[in-house]
Design an enzyme around this catalytic site. Structure first.
Site, PDB file in Angstrom:
ATOM      1  N   LYS A 276       0.841  -1.195   0.000  1.00 52.53           N
ATOM      2  CA  LYS A 276       0.000   0.000   0.000  1.00 52.53           C
ATOM      3  C   LYS A 276       0.875   1.243   0.000  1.00 52.53           C
ATOM      4  O   LYS A 276       1.814   1.348   0.791  1.00 52.53           O
ATOM      5  CB  LYS A 276      -0.913  -0.006   1.234  1.00 52.53           C
ATOM      6  CG  LYS A 276      -1.893   1.166   1.262  1.00 52.53           C
ATOM      7  CD  LYS A 276      -2.905   1.036   2.378  1.00 52.53           C
ATOM      8  CE  LYS A 276      -2.449   1.603   3.699  1.00 52.53           C
ATOM      9  NZ  LYS A 276      -2.107   3.048   3.648  1.00 52.53           N
TER      10      LYS A 276
ATOM     11  N   HIS B  25       1.103   5.714  -0.260  1.00 47.16           N
ATOM     12  CA  HIS B  25       0.535   7.068  -0.324  1.00 47.16           C
ATOM     13  C   HIS B  25       1.497   7.792  -1.252  1.00 47.16           C
ATOM     14  O   HIS B  25       2.455   8.432  -0.798  1.00 47.16           O
ATOM     15  CB  HIS B  25       0.532   7.732   1.056  1.00 47.16           C
ATOM     16  CG  HIS B  25      -0.559   7.286   1.961  1.00 47.16           C
ATOM     17  ND1 HIS B  25      -1.895   7.468   1.653  1.00 47.16           N
ATOM     18  CD2 HIS B  25      -0.553   6.677   3.163  1.00 47.16           C
ATOM     19  CE1 HIS B  25      -2.649   6.990   2.643  1.00 47.16           C
ATOM     20  NE2 HIS B  25      -1.856   6.494   3.568  1.00 47.16           N
TER      21      HIS B  25
ATOM     22  N   LYS C 137      -7.879   7.460  -1.155  1.00 50.34           N
ATOM     23  CA  LYS C 137      -9.091   7.957  -0.476  1.00 50.34           C
ATOM     24  C   LYS C 137      -9.763   9.067  -1.268  1.00 50.34           C
ATOM     25  O   LYS C 137      -9.954  10.192  -0.784  1.00 50.34           O
ATOM     26  CB  LYS C 137      -8.778   8.447   0.937  1.00 50.34           C
ATOM     27  CG  LYS C 137      -8.236   7.355   1.845  1.00 50.34           C
ATOM     28  CD  LYS C 137      -8.131   7.829   3.289  1.00 50.34           C
ATOM     29  CE  LYS C 137      -7.672   6.749   4.227  1.00 50.34           C
ATOM     30  NZ  LYS C 137      -6.254   6.351   4.058  1.00 50.34           N
TER      31      LYS C 137
ATOM     32  N   ALA D  29     -12.535  11.415  -2.773  1.00 50.36           N
ATOM     33  CA  ALA D  29     -13.682  11.938  -2.015  1.00 50.36           C
ATOM     34  C   ALA D  29     -14.357  13.111  -2.731  1.00 50.36           C
ATOM     35  O   ALA D  29     -14.843  14.034  -2.081  1.00 50.36           O
ATOM     36  CB  ALA D  29     -13.226  12.373  -0.622  1.00 50.36           C
ATOM     37  N   ASP D  30     -14.407  13.079  -4.083  1.00 56.90           N
ATOM     38  CA  ASP D  30     -15.001  14.213  -4.800  1.00 56.90           C
ATOM     39  C   ASP D  30     -16.088  13.707  -5.754  1.00 56.90           C
ATOM     40  O   ASP D  30     -16.386  12.511  -5.772  1.00 56.90           O
ATOM     41  CB  ASP D  30     -13.888  14.977  -5.540  1.00 56.90           C
ATOM     42  CG  ASP D  30     -14.174  16.474  -5.641  1.00 56.90           C
ATOM     43  OD1 ASP D  30     -15.352  16.848  -5.860  1.00 56.90           O
ATOM     44  OD2 ASP D  30     -13.226  17.264  -5.505  1.00 56.90           O
TER      45      ASP D  30
ATOM     46  N   THR E  46     -14.549  14.711 -11.226  1.00 57.90           N
ATOM     47  CA  THR E  46     -13.247  15.115 -10.677  1.00 57.90           C
ATOM     48  C   THR E  46     -12.392  13.899 -10.324  1.00 57.90           C
ATOM     49  O   THR E  46     -11.201  13.856 -10.659  1.00 57.90           O
ATOM     50  CB  THR E  46     -13.451  16.018  -9.431  1.00 57.90           C
ATOM     51  OG1 THR E  46     -14.201  17.159  -9.832  1.00 57.90           O
ATOM     52  CG2 THR E  46     -12.128  16.449  -8.842  1.00 57.90           C
TER      53      THR E  46
ATOM     54  N   TYR F 157      -4.521   0.646  17.512  1.00 54.70           N
ATOM     55  CA  TYR F 157      -4.037  -0.636  17.000  1.00 54.70           C
ATOM     56  C   TYR F 157      -4.704  -1.816  17.672  1.00 54.70           C
ATOM     57  O   TYR F 157      -4.966  -1.805  18.877  1.00 54.70           O
ATOM     58  CB  TYR F 157      -2.526  -0.754  17.211  1.00 54.70           C
ATOM     59  CG  TYR F 157      -1.707   0.198  16.384  1.00 54.70           C
ATOM     60  CD1 TYR F 157      -1.725   0.127  14.990  1.00 54.70           C
ATOM     61  CD2 TYR F 157      -0.917   1.174  16.983  1.00 54.70           C
ATOM     62  CE1 TYR F 157      -0.973   1.006  14.219  1.00 54.70           C
ATOM     63  CE2 TYR F 157      -0.150   2.058  16.221  1.00 54.70           C
ATOM     64  CZ  TYR F 157      -0.185   1.962  14.844  1.00 54.70           C
ATOM     65  OH  TYR F 157       0.551   2.834  14.091  1.00 54.70           O
TER      66      TYR F 157
HETATM   67  P1  BMP Z   1       0.294   2.625  10.670  1.00 57.16           P
HETATM   68  O1  BMP Z   1       0.223   1.078  10.732  1.00 57.16           O
HETATM   69  O2  BMP Z   1       1.686   3.130  10.599  1.00 57.16           O
HETATM   70  O3  BMP Z   1      -0.526   3.275  11.736  1.00 57.16           O
HETATM   71  O4  BMP Z   1      -0.335   3.038   9.257  1.00 57.16           O
HETATM   72  C1  BMP Z   1      -1.670   2.814   8.920  1.00 57.16           C
HETATM   73  C2  BMP Z   1      -1.921   3.121   7.468  1.00 57.16           C
HETATM   74  O5  BMP Z   1      -3.282   2.805   7.155  1.00 57.16           O
HETATM   75  C3  BMP Z   1      -1.721   4.572   7.067  1.00 57.16           C
HETATM   76  O6  BMP Z   1      -1.223   4.589   5.741  1.00 57.16           O
HETATM   77  C4  BMP Z   1      -3.115   5.160   7.079  1.00 57.16           C
HETATM   78  O7  BMP Z   1      -3.265   6.181   6.116  1.00 57.16           O
HETATM   79  C5  BMP Z   1      -3.974   3.971   6.712  1.00 57.16           C
HETATM   80  N1  BMP Z   1      -5.319   3.969   7.302  1.00 57.16           N
HETATM   81  C6  BMP Z   1      -5.525   3.937   8.673  1.00 57.16           C
HETATM   82  O8  BMP Z   1      -4.577   3.925   9.455  1.00 57.16           O
HETATM   83  N2  BMP Z   1      -6.809   3.904   9.156  1.00 57.16           N
HETATM   84  C7  BMP Z   1      -7.901   3.907   8.348  1.00 57.16           C
HETATM   85  O9  BMP Z   1      -9.018   3.854   8.830  1.00 57.16           O
HETATM   86  C8  BMP Z   1      -7.702   3.924   6.954  1.00 57.16           C
HETATM   87  C9  BMP Z   1      -6.409   3.962   6.448  1.00 57.16           C
HETATM   88  O10 BMP Z   1      -6.220   3.959   5.153  1.00 57.16           O
END
Ligand code: BMP
Length: 284
Positions: free
Chosen positions: A61, A63, A94, A96-97, A101, A225
């Protein structure tokens, strides 16, 4: 057999979207329900993390808009790795538009996401037109879409009726939408009190779940988490998404070689934890 007790391989046949099917097939081949979230800001870090965990993951995944030295060569290398190491690519854009667009944001601009990301995601805030817009670009390329039905962060507004609207929109667009970002099997919520429609047997959606960590319970900005066992075992989600839990050593250490080795080890650790939780779920 309830869907969550079926194998990933058998579920591949029910998904109507080609990217979703391909994901399930990779998961089975590599015995991995681990998606690594590579949220680093340089091309070198991104490629180094991907290389060190590639053999443990079904999905990478990105960004892509946080990479300061982004260029087309990064994409070329990432795509080459995805073929050589057998994983799919998910750009966590993500959207959102409005439909028009997002179709432009998906296909054009600097990043040309649709040209390389097998999977992307969208909020349903604008209404179902967002799916139509993304579909015009993604479907000819056999791409797949996830809807953000829930989020992992504290105070999220994506819950309850909103989540169920995402489920309805996914059901109406199964050719393109193959699942959700969610914290549990949102598609089963209406099984509790309603008679199960017959066609339910013929559908399936994957739940991909961020907010996964084995060592800490959150961060300073609202992230929460849970463990692979809680996510895959108790909440019946299908893919764990792990970011800092895997690449964190790279941010902390000055010793590059040992940091990369730490990243590799964490990748292996999360693959095993996710797969064991899945195997236990199959045997009840
Ligand atoms: P991390 O495990 O370092 O917290 O990262 C989580 C990843 O998942 C990030 O890229 C965040 O943008 C994405 N994410 C999230 O944490 N919660 C959501 O509800 C949706 C996500 O896309």
């Amino acid at each position: 057999i309830p869907t969550h007790a079926q194998t990933y391989a058998s579920r591949a046949q029910k998904l109507k979207n080609p990217a979703g099917k391909a994901l399930l097939e990779v998961m089975e081949r590599k015995q991995s329900n681990l998606c690594v979230s590579v949220d680093v800001t340089s091309k070198k870090d991104l490629l180094d993390v991907v290389k060190s965990v590639a053999k443990f993951v079904c999905l990478v995944k990105t960004h892509i808009d946080i990479v300061s030295d982004f260029d087309q060569d990064l994409i070329d290398q990432l795509v080459a790795l995805s073929k050589a190491e057998d994983f799919l690519i998910f750009e966590d854009r993500k959207f959102a538009d409005i439909g028009n667009t997002v179709s432009l944001q998906y296909g054009a601009g600097v990043h040309k996401i649709a040209s390389w990301a097998h999977i992307t995601n969208a909020h349903l805030v604008p209404g179902p037109g967002i799916i139509d817009g993304l579909r015009t670009v993604g479907e000819p390329l056999q791409r797949g879409l996830l809807l953000l039905a829930e989020m992992s962060s504290k105070g999220t507004l994506a819950k309850g009726d909103y989540s169920q609207e995402c489920v309805k929109a996914a059901r109406a667009n199964q050719d393109f939408v193959f699942g959700f970002i969610a914290m549990h099997r949102v598609q089963d919520d209406d099984l509790v009190d309603s008679a199960v429609p017959v066609e339910r047997d013929a559908e399936d959606f994957l739940v991909l779940t961020p907010g996964v960590g084995l060592d800490v319970s959150g961060d300073a900005m609202g992230q929460q988490y849970r463990t692979p066992q809680q996510v895959i075992g108790e909440s019946k989600c299908d893919v764990i998404i792990v970011g800092r839990g895997i690449y964190g050593a790279l941010l902390k250490s000055d010793d590059r070689a040992s940091a990369i080795e730490q990243v590799r080890k964490q990748g292996e650790r999360y693959r095993v934890a996710g797969w064991q939780a899945y195997e236990q779920r199959l045997t009840g």
